[in-house]
Design an enzyme around this catalytic site. Structure first.
Site, PDB file in Angstrom:
ATOM      1  CG  HIS A  48      42.084  32.005  47.198  1.00 32.88           C
ATOM      2  ND1 HIS A  48      41.787  32.509  46.896  1.00 32.88           N
ATOM      3  CD2 HIS A  48      41.994  30.941  48.943  1.00 32.88           C
ATOM      4  CE1 HIS A  48      42.462  33.770  47.707  1.00 32.88           C
ATOM      5  NE2 HIS A  48      42.714  32.710  49.142  1.00 32.88           N
ATOM      6  CG  HIS A  72      47.592  31.652  51.217  1.00 26.78           C
ATOM      7  ND1 HIS A  72      47.239  31.544  50.211  1.00 26.78           N
ATOM      8  CD2 HIS A  72      46.347  32.439  51.900  1.00 26.78           C
ATOM      9  CE1 HIS A  72      45.730  32.118  49.862  1.00 26.78           C
ATOM     10  NE2 HIS A  72      45.577  32.542  50.765  1.00 26.78           N
ATOM     11  CD  GLU A  76      42.688  31.276  60.335  1.00 27.06           C
ATOM     12  OE1 GLU A  76      44.172  30.689  61.025  1.00 27.06           O
ATOM     13  OE2 GLU A  76      42.148  31.866  61.075  1.00 27.06           O
ATOM     14  CG  ASP A  77      40.693  28.316  55.758  1.00 26.90           C
ATOM     15  OD1 ASP A  77      40.822  28.494  56.729  1.00 26.90           O
ATOM     16  OD2 ASP A  77      41.015  29.444  54.597  1.00 26.90           O
ATOM     17  CG  ASP A 139      44.715  35.571  50.581  1.00 32.07           C
ATOM     18  OD1 ASP A 139      43.701  35.174  50.118  1.00 32.07           O
ATOM     19  OD2 ASP A 139      44.608  36.626  51.844  1.00 32.07           O
ATOM     20  CG  ASP A 259      42.356  65.785  36.919  1.00 31.58           C
ATOM     21  OD1 ASP A 259      41.216  66.209  37.624  1.00 31.58           O
ATOM     22  OD2 ASP A 259      43.478  65.577  37.348  1.00 31.58           O
TER      23      ASP A 259
END
Ligand code: MN
Length: 316
Positions: A48, A72, A76-77, A139, A259
């Site tokens: 990722h 990034h 957080e993880d 992301d 269109d």
């Protein structure tokens, strides 16, 4: 599967050697802290941040942005701490990563539709540095590309947030390809029935439309040659979500969306006069629809986008 060598290879085309070292170091850091984690797709998690960095390098962004793309999700993880990132990569990168972490903690949640605007404003305000939003958009692009692995509930939630918050943000920044890609992915999950119905109808007429596009391109090109205007004519089917939006906004059926194909002329020269010449060629060939002409050369968009738009009913 994307690899760090692919990213470095692309980066070295426009970045100095020192920058490449930082990117490689971020890769090693990210690989070590994400080790053992897997995504819903059963792939190693590291894929990722690598894909996100890949999108950023394709956009030819600076080394700090690509480095941030690789890092990034680390705060957080994983067990990584912002102090470690600051020590290893400096204040600039640490503040970018911290910004991303902050943004990722706020979600559209149960906000009503009209509050999406407030949410967009909040993200803009939190991103003192524009690079934070660029990484967030990359992301989101990769998360939307791989949304099929999430639960149906997550899919709808993320897709709605994408449609209401991130696609408009991309649009505001003038990054059209991100806006269109996000919209088309999200469309499938937010309006699933309508999406598959539309795909079927568009597919049915694909050959017919391809031939038509080719013919129109040739007519415009031939006319341009007569006037010694050099440039390229491109034609493409409009994106699914744009077609759907048009049907809904105007309350019309698929067959009435006339269109369906967008043509774009990109001139070799940078003379504004030539743009108006091509426009007059098109208007002379096919009657323009009143009220649909937009002169973004004389009046550029807020993001400095400049071109001429018109809508014609093409008879060919
Ligand atoms: Mn992420």
């Amino acid at each position: 599967m994307i690899r760090i060598t692919d990213i470095l290879e692309k980066a070295q085309e426009y970045l100095p050697e020192d920058d490449l070292e930082m990117i490689e170091k971020a890769y090693i850091f990210s690989a070590s802290v994400h080790q053992g984690q897997i995504r819903m797709s059963k792939e190693p998690y590291l894929i990722h941040p690598l894909e996100v960095a890949g999108i950023l390098v394709d956009m030819k962004l600076d080394a700090a942005t690509i480095t941030t793309g690789l890092l990034h999700d680390t705060i957080e993880d994983t067990v990584a701490r912002i102090e470690e990132i600051e020590e290893a990569f400096g204040k600039e990168i640490a503040s970018l990563v911290a910004g991303l972490t902050k943004i990722s903690r706020i979600t559209l949640g149960d906000l009503l539709e009209h509050q999406a605007e407030n949410f967009r404003k909040m993200i803009l305000a939190m991103s003192a540095d524009i690079r934070i939003i660029l990484v967030r958009l990359a992301d989101r692009v990769h998360n939307m590309r791989t949304l099929e692995y999430q639960s149906p509930e997550r899919q709808r939630f993320i897709a709605r947030e994408t449609l209401e918050v991130y696609a408009p943000l991309a649009n505001r920044l003038g990054i059209n390809w991100i806006k269109l890609e996000l919209e088309d992915h999200a469309f499938k999950y937010v309006y699933t029935d309508e999406y598959f119905e539309l795909i079927e109808r568009v597919d049915k007429k694909k050959d017919e439309r391809d031939q038509y596009t080719e013919k129109v391109k040739n007519v415009i090109q031939a006319e341009m040659e007569k006037y010694d205007l050099k440039g390229e004519v491109e034609g493409r089917a409009k994106h699914f979500y744009s077609i759907y939006k048009k049907m809904k906004e105007q309350g019309i059926d698929f067959d009435e969306v006339y269109d369906l194909t967008a043509f774009r002329v990109i001139l070799d020269s940078n003379k504004e006069r030539e743009c108006y010449e091509v426009l007059s060629i098109v208007h002379a060939l096919w009657k323009p629809v009143p009220g649909r002409f937009k002169d973004y050369i004389a009046m550029p968009k807020a993001n400095n986008y400049r071109s001429l738009h018109t809508l014609s009913l093409i008879h060919i």
